[in-house]
Design a protein around this motif. Structure first.
Motif, PDB file in Angstrom:
ATOM      1  N   GLY A 135       0.742  -1.243  -0.058  1.00 37.46           N
ATOM      2  CA  GLY A 135      -0.013   0.233   0.026  1.00 37.46           C
ATOM      3  C   GLY A 135       0.832   1.362   0.069  1.00 37.46           C
ATOM      4  O   GLY A 135       0.272   2.385  -0.002  1.00 37.46           O
ATOM      5  N   ASP A 136       2.029   1.226  -0.068  1.00 40.71           N
ATOM      6  CA  ASP A 136       2.781   2.537  -0.171  1.00 40.71           C
ATOM      7  C   ASP A 136       2.589   3.533  -1.288  1.00 40.71           C
ATOM      8  O   ASP A 136       2.591   4.394  -1.172  1.00 40.71           O
ATOM      9  CB  ASP A 136       4.487   2.108  -0.018  1.00 40.71           C
ATOM     10  CG  ASP A 136       4.988   1.741   1.286  1.00 40.71           C
ATOM     11  OD1 ASP A 136       4.240   1.979   2.102  1.00 40.71           O
ATOM     12  OD2 ASP A 136       6.096   1.423   1.235  1.00 40.71           O
ATOM     13  N   ARG A 137       2.597   2.772  -2.644  1.00 35.34           N
ATOM     14  CA  ARG A 137       2.366   3.191  -3.785  1.00 35.34           C
ATOM     15  C   ARG A 137       3.305   4.137  -4.136  1.00 35.34           C
ATOM     16  O   ARG A 137       3.332   5.301  -4.626  1.00 35.34           O
ATOM     17  CB  ARG A 137       0.794   3.985  -3.760  1.00 35.34           C
ATOM     18  CG  ARG A 137      -0.309   3.231  -3.434  1.00 35.34           C
ATOM     19  CD  ARG A 137      -1.512   3.888  -3.906  1.00 35.34           C
ATOM     20  NE  ARG A 137      -1.787   5.257  -3.461  1.00 35.34           N
ATOM     21  CZ  ARG A 137      -2.094   5.522  -2.283  1.00 35.34           C
ATOM     22  NH1 ARG A 137      -2.450   4.569  -1.032  1.00 35.34           N
ATOM     23  NH2 ARG A 137      -2.280   6.729  -1.791  1.00 35.34           N
ATOM     24  N   GLY A 187       1.394   6.447   0.229  1.00 32.89           N
ATOM     25  CA  GLY A 187       0.786   5.615   1.331  1.00 32.89           C
ATOM     26  C   GLY A 187       1.853   5.023   2.098  1.00 32.89           C
ATOM     27  O   GLY A 187       1.595   4.253   3.198  1.00 32.89           O
ATOM     28  N   ASP A 229       3.820   4.882   5.610  1.00 35.33           N
ATOM     29  CA  ASP A 229       3.674   5.019   7.013  1.00 35.33           C
ATOM     30  C   ASP A 229       4.639   5.699   7.532  1.00 35.33           C
ATOM     31  O   ASP A 229       6.070   5.440   7.390  1.00 35.33           O
ATOM     32  CB  ASP A 229       3.176   3.604   7.459  1.00 35.33           C
ATOM     33  CG  ASP A 229       1.870   3.017   6.993  1.00 35.33           C
ATOM     34  OD1 ASP A 229       1.112   3.813   6.383  1.00 35.33           O
ATOM     35  OD2 ASP A 229       2.063   1.825   7.222  1.00 35.33           O
ATOM     36  N   ASP A 231       0.046   6.285   6.681  1.00 34.89           N
ATOM     37  CA  ASP A 231      -0.295   7.082   5.398  1.00 34.89           C
ATOM     38  C   ASP A 231       0.075   8.723   5.442  1.00 34.89           C
ATOM     39  O   ASP A 231      -0.304   9.549   4.996  1.00 34.89           O
ATOM     40  CB  ASP A 231      -1.766   7.127   4.965  1.00 34.89           C
ATOM     41  CG  ASP A 231      -2.145   5.799   4.584  1.00 34.89           C
ATOM     42  OD1 ASP A 231      -1.322   5.012   4.337  1.00 34.89           O
ATOM     43  OD2 ASP A 231      -3.503   5.695   4.932  1.00 34.89           O
ATOM     44  N   GLY A 238      -0.212  12.183   3.272  1.00 36.79           N
ATOM     45  CA  GLY A 238      -0.214  11.547   1.932  1.00 36.79           C
ATOM     46  C   GLY A 238       0.836  12.487   1.034  1.00 36.79           C
ATOM     47  O   GLY A 238       0.540  12.506  -0.077  1.00 36.79           O
ATOM     48  N   SER A 292       1.797  12.922  -3.184  1.00 31.62           N
ATOM     49  CA  SER A 292       0.743  12.624  -3.957  1.00 31.62           C
ATOM     50  C   SER A 292       0.958  13.306  -5.389  1.00 31.62           C
ATOM     51  O   SER A 292       0.353  13.092  -6.409  1.00 31.62           O
ATOM     52  CB  SER A 292      -0.626  13.128  -3.585  1.00 31.62           C
ATOM     53  OG  SER A 292      -0.756  14.249  -3.137  1.00 31.62           O
TER      54      SER A 292
END
Length: 486
Positions: A410-412, A436, A438, A444, A479, A482
């Motif tokens: 889920g890091d993306r 994503g 942490d 996130d 985030g 992004s």
């Protein structure tokens, strides 16, 4: 198609909100670079955008958005970060965090405003320093760059910030802005609004114009660059309606600005411009929409396509590259979304534009063998005499030796990418975002990586990464990474 010019005093005036306090995007005196002599950042290959340089030191600066960040207790009020370039690349000790709560910035933090959802960095007033346009609810704000910390900020009215981008569409040497029309006057909701430079810090731009895209809704995405070698930037608008994509439109630049009638191009979900074959024409590098169905994008392996520039703009000569193309590391798998984000720049200094390709939904294998779903990756495709190809391509992610951090599901990593020369060595460096990621204790928070360019391509030598906590920014759910400035 309607194309209408309006006088200087019309809407889209830059309302003066000039400040006596140091401007948010000017380097604070306490963080001034060691070499303060004004310098000009080198230009990249044809079609590539000018690089952000807010203090005119010749080093490109990294602008990363955190529109989900909580500011003043307001969830998703949003903020942006600036990390300044230096001889050693991105210098995290030389940074700023900017929000509506920053002294002198017009407006106040508001829940869901998503300040920093899009940023555009260009020299709007012709003083040699880049200026930063930050969008979010409440309208775009211009932060004026300077070398003395006295730039100030202004509210940019009459233009929507959802898909704001910049270019020199009339070839007069001044930056122009284009974005969604805001619905004032008799402008159609499907229209785009162009604000032609030069801008001043206390008044209106030279002129403005509106035009209807011919699509029911405003564009999904905008990208600008000189695609026909005439010295004027062209605009490509990408469109969709409900679950279906629609044709992209090429609006050619000209002496009077953007053309009134477009040339139809294939559907696209993302794009960048750069001269990958060094023939003097910017090439359009884009991600096609699979089967023309937008709803299928999340399940798409992903494809990158090049429409090579010519005297008439993007022509019939094309190249198609996937993760299954010879030389490209990895393999195409459902949902990878190869091409989710794209950026062009010359990473190895050979004069050909290379393309950073974000693959944020790539699954990786942990050292334990566990599947890290949507950990994310980046592929660098290199330009050359024959154009863009898989030859010499590189793949980098958080499992790559020398890349800081640990890959997690889920890091993306690669959701946003930007190629820019932060160390002024003539080779573009990579800024990569993983919204994503942490933090130590929070989810996130997001993070940004900076990997330097070298003669062989991207290198992990001197690699830098930073999350909100490292630069004193709000962390929870921010985030960061992004998006980057255009």
């Amino acid at each position: 198609m309607r194309h209408r010019s309006t006088p200087t005093a019309a809407r889209c005036a830059v309302v003066a909100a000039l400040l006596t306090a140091p401007l948010a995007v000017a380097v604070p005196a306490s963080a001034a670079p060691a070499d303060t002599a004004p310098a000009t950042a080198a230009k990249g290959p044809a079609g590539t955008a000018p690089q952000a340089d807010f203090n005119h030191d010749g080093y490109a600066d990294i602008v990363a958005g955190a529109p989900e960040g909580t500011v003043g207790g307001k969830v998703k009020a949003g903020y942006v970060t600036v990390v300044y370039g230096s001889a050693s690349g991105a210098a995290t000790g030389k940074h700023q965090v900017i929000s509506r709560a920053t002294a002198g910035i017009p407006g106040d933090p508001a829940e869901g405003a998503r300040f920093g959802s899009r940023t555009v960095a260009r020299d709007l007033d012709g003083d040699g320093t880049s200026d930063l346009v930050v969008t979010g609810a409440g309208g775009p704000v211009v932060l004026w760059g300077s070398t003395d910390g006295k730039g100030g900020a202004s509210t940019l009215q009459g233009i929507g910030g959802h898909n704001l981008t910049a270019g020199d569409f009339d070839g007069d040497g001044h930056t122009d802005l284009v974005g969604d029309a805001d619905g004032s006057g008799d402008s159609d909701s499907s229209g785009l609004h162009v604000v032609y430079g030069p801008f001043t810090r206390a008044g209106a731009p030279a002129r403005t114009a509106d035009f209807d895209t011919g699509h029911l809704f405003p564009s999904e995405e905008l990208v600008a660059g000189d695609l026909n070698g005439d010295g004027r930037d062209d605009l490509v608008s990408m469109h969709a309606f409900e679950e279906m994509s629609e044709s992209s439109e090429l609006w050619k630049g000209g002496a009077d600005g953007l053309a009134t009638e477009p040339t139809h191009l294939p559907d696209a979900a993302s794009a960048t411009v750069g001269d990958v074959d060094k023939d003097g024409y910017g090439d359009l590098v884009y991600r096609p929409v699979p089967g023309g169905v937008v709803e299928d994008l999340p399940y798409d392996k992903g494809t990158v396509k090049v429409a090579y520039g010519s005297a008439d703009g993007p022509g019939k000569r094309t190249t198609t590259i996937t993760q299954d193309t010879a030389g490209v590391p990895g393999a195409g798998e459902e949902g990878d979304q190869f091409g989710y984000s794209l950026s062009a720049g010359d990473v190895n200094g050979d004069g050909y534009a290379d393309v950073a390709v974000g693959v944020p939904y790539e699954d990786l294998a942990a050292a334990s063998g566990a599947n890290l779903k949507d950990a994310g990756s980046i592929v660098l495709l290199k330009g050359g005499k024959g154009g863009l190809s898989g030859t010499g391509a590189q793949a980098l992610n958080q499992t790559t030796t020398g890349v800081p951090g640990v890959a997690e599901a889920g890091d993306r990593f690669g959701q946003a990418v930007s190629l820019l020369d932060t160390d002024k060595d003539g080779k573009a460096d990579l800024a990569a975002g993983a919204p994503g990621e942490d933090g130590t204790t929070l989810k996130d928070t997001g993070a940004v990586w900076a990997l330097r360019g070298a003669s062989g391509g991207l290198t992990t030598d001197g690699a830098v990464s930073y999350g909100p906590g490292a630069i004193g920014a709000p962390e929870a759910g921010a985030g960061l990474g992004s998006g980057f400035a255009r």
